[in-house]
Design an enzyme around this catalytic site. Structure first.
Site, PDB file in Angstrom:
ATOM      1  N   TYR A  17     -13.130-131.347 122.414  1.00  0.00           N
ATOM      2  CA  TYR A  17     -13.219-130.517 123.722  1.00  0.00           C
ATOM      3  C   TYR A  17     -13.576-131.352 124.854  1.00  0.00           C
ATOM      4  O   TYR A  17     -13.933-132.328 124.699  1.00  0.00           O
ATOM      5  CB  TYR A  17     -14.192-129.520 123.425  1.00  0.00           C
ATOM      6  CG  TYR A  17     -15.803-130.070 123.540  1.00  0.00           C
ATOM      7  CD1 TYR A  17     -16.199-130.511 122.419  1.00  0.00           C
ATOM      8  CD2 TYR A  17     -16.711-129.696 124.539  1.00  0.00           C
ATOM      9  CE1 TYR A  17     -17.680-131.434 122.493  1.00  0.00           C
ATOM     10  CE2 TYR A  17     -18.112-130.160 124.577  1.00  0.00           C
ATOM     11  CZ  TYR A  17     -18.370-130.809 123.482  1.00  0.00           C
ATOM     12  OH  TYR A  17     -19.687-131.211 123.719  1.00  0.00           O
ATOM     13  N   LYS A  31     -14.893-136.776 121.150  1.00  0.00           N
ATOM     14  CA  LYS A  31     -15.757-135.565 121.663  1.00  0.00           C
ATOM     15  C   LYS A  31     -15.196-134.281 120.828  1.00  0.00           C
ATOM     16  O   LYS A  31     -14.583-133.559 121.280  1.00  0.00           O
ATOM     17  CB  LYS A  31     -15.553-135.243 122.947  1.00  0.00           C
ATOM     18  CG  LYS A  31     -16.707-134.445 123.787  1.00  0.00           C
ATOM     19  CD  LYS A  31     -16.476-134.356 125.437  1.00  0.00           C
ATOM     20  CE  LYS A  31     -17.190-133.495 125.950  1.00  0.00           C
ATOM     21  NZ  LYS A  31     -18.720-133.504 125.878  1.00  0.00           N
ATOM     22  N   GLU A  91     -28.553-141.066 123.057  1.00  0.00           N
ATOM     23  CA  GLU A  91     -28.428-140.206 124.171  1.00  0.00           C
ATOM     24  C   GLU A  91     -29.112-139.068 123.978  1.00  0.00           C
ATOM     25  O   GLU A  91     -29.791-138.628 122.965  1.00  0.00           O
ATOM     26  CB  GLU A  91     -26.863-140.112 124.497  1.00  0.00           C
ATOM     27  CG  GLU A  91     -26.231-139.527 123.065  1.00  0.00           C
ATOM     28  CD  GLU A  91     -24.563-139.459 123.237  1.00  0.00           C
ATOM     29  OE1 GLU A  91     -24.146-139.584 124.027  1.00  0.00           O
ATOM     30  OE2 GLU A  91     -24.165-139.755 121.971  1.00  0.00           O
TER      31      GLU A  91
HETATM   32  N1  PDD Z   1     -21.626-132.913 127.043  1.00  0.00           N
HETATM   33  N2  PDD Z   1     -23.161-137.427 125.499  1.00  0.00           N
HETATM   34  C1  PDD Z   1     -22.966-136.287 124.823  1.00  0.00           C
HETATM   35  C2  PDD Z   1     -23.212-136.078 123.381  1.00  0.00           C
HETATM   36  C3  PDD Z   1     -22.170-135.259 125.512  1.00  0.00           C
HETATM   37  O1  PDD Z   1     -22.243-133.984 124.953  1.00  0.00           O
HETATM   38  C4  PDD Z   1     -21.910-135.148 126.664  1.00  0.00           C
HETATM   39  C5  PDD Z   1     -21.300-134.097 127.645  1.00  0.00           C
HETATM   40  C6  PDD Z   1     -22.277-136.443 127.412  1.00  0.00           C
HETATM   41  C7  PDD Z   1     -21.896-136.643 128.794  1.00  0.00           C
HETATM   42  O2  PDD Z   1     -20.399-136.954 129.027  1.00  0.00           O
HETATM   43  P1  PDD Z   1     -19.953-136.227 130.322  1.00  0.00           P
HETATM   44  O3  PDD Z   1     -20.421-136.955 131.327  1.00  0.00           O
HETATM   45  O4  PDD Z   1     -18.350-136.756 130.242  1.00  0.00           O
HETATM   46  O5  PDD Z   1     -20.005-134.873 130.609  1.00  0.00           O
HETATM   47  C8  PDD Z   1     -22.911-137.496 126.912  1.00  0.00           C
HETATM   48  C9  PDD Z   1     -21.037-131.860 127.812  1.00  0.00           C
HETATM   49  C10 PDD Z   1     -21.275-131.454 129.192  1.00  0.00           C
HETATM   50  C11 PDD Z   1     -21.094-130.520 127.061  1.00  0.00           C
HETATM   51  O6  PDD Z   1     -21.001-130.687 125.750  1.00  0.00           O
HETATM   52  O7  PDD Z   1     -21.347-129.249 127.370  1.00  0.00           O
END
Ligand code: PDD
Length: 285
Positions: free
Chosen positions: A32, A149, A181
């Site tokens: 996703y 992801k 994270e």
């Molecule tokens: N999540 N780390 C994890 C585990 C994440 O799920 C996300 C993003 C990030 C940040 O990635 P980015 O800057 O590309 O959004 C880091 C999204 C926002 C979500 O699951 O809703």
């Protein structure tokens, strides 16, 4: 009633149907992306599209026919749902085979592609950005390939609930004594003028917001160090913050009950948030 996208069609949300044999449903065999929308425009779209292609390729997942049309699909959903500020959620699964089977289906089984909008008026003016958020630390019990992801989000959801139960907003996950994270964001601390965030690897998602924020920080002559850090180091830092497509740059003011710095959002986090929002709005498409 939202208009959503499903496998080539734009449909009212209650008419979009996915098979019970879909591998996203049965096996969490899907990837996703979440792209934010500000002023009706997509933030960092190219970065999200590139990471999506990488996620598909790392999992040997078929590239859907609509891949080259994703920008138009995003834009059409923004238009159809009249989104000024919000998010677009995109999910691609390995599709629905005729039956449950651990082996991947043959190539004639097409991926399932779903996109929907989330309307969030005032997304960039979140009150939390002014007060900061509180986090707890938890052991990182996710799968090993966190750089892909995938929709396997049960443990991050558990982490979020553990944080809520502790009266906090989010959890920072820890592995081998070092922060990986947040449940859905990348984690940072600031010591002196130095911004410290974990180096890229399989242990964390390569945040699109992270890449942009570090680029802007370096362009603004701020010092950046990409290395892991401990919870003790974070509690002793001058500032802490997180980044993601949905929170942009969000200050963290408390970790496991200990105030970070003054216990108020720090200057560097505030400045990075401002630069990130300004620059990304300029480059939004
Ligand atoms: N999540 N780390 C994890 C585990 C994440 O799920 C996300 C993003 C990030 C940040 O990635 P980015 O800057 O590309 O959004 C880091 C999204 C926002 C979500 O699951 O809703």
């Amino acid at each position: 009633m939202r208009t959503v996208y499903l496998n080539g069609d734009y449909l009212p949300e209650n008419e979009a149907r996915v098979s019970i044999f879909d591998r996203g449903f049965l096996m969490a065999d899907g990837v996703y992306e979440v792209t934010s929308v500000l002023d009706g425009k997509l933030i960092d779209f190219a970065g999200h599209a590139k990471r999506l292609a990488r996620s598909l390729s790392e999992l040997d997942m078929q590239t859907p026919d609509c891949m080259d049309d994703l920008l138009n699909i995003h834009r059409e959903l923004v238009r159809a749902n009249d989104i000024t500020d919000g998010m677009i959620y995109l999910q691609i699964t390995r599709g629905a085979a005729a039956d449950r089977d651990f082996a991947y289906p043959s190539a004639d089984v097409k991926p399932t592609v779903v996109l929907f909008t989330q309307n969030k008026p005032g997304l960039a003016d979140s009150p939390a950005a002014k007060t900061g958020i509180k986090v707890i630390s938890i052991a990182d019990q996710r799968r090993a390939r966190r750089d892909i992801k995938t929709v396997q989000l049960q443990f991050p959801s558990m982490g979020k609930m553990m944080a809520k139960a502790a009266g906090c907003d989010d959890a920072w996950m820890v592995e081998d004594g070092h922060v990986t994270e947040g449940t859905s964001n990348n984690a940072y601390i600031v010591k002196g003028n130095k911004i410290i965030t974990r180096h890229l690897g399989n242990e964390i998602l390569h945040g699109i917001t992270r890449a942009a924020v570090l680029r802007f920080a370096r362009e603004a002559q701020m010092e950046v160090e990409e290395r892991s850090f401990t919870i003790a180091e974070a509690q002793d830092a001058d500032e802490a913050f997180i980044t993601s497509a949905s929170t942009f740059v969000m200050p963290v003011v408390e970790i496991d009950g200990a105030a970070v710095g003054s216990g108020k959002p720090g200057d560097i986090a505030a400045r990075l948030r401002e630069i990130y929002l300004d620059e990304s709005r300029k480059m939004a498409i």
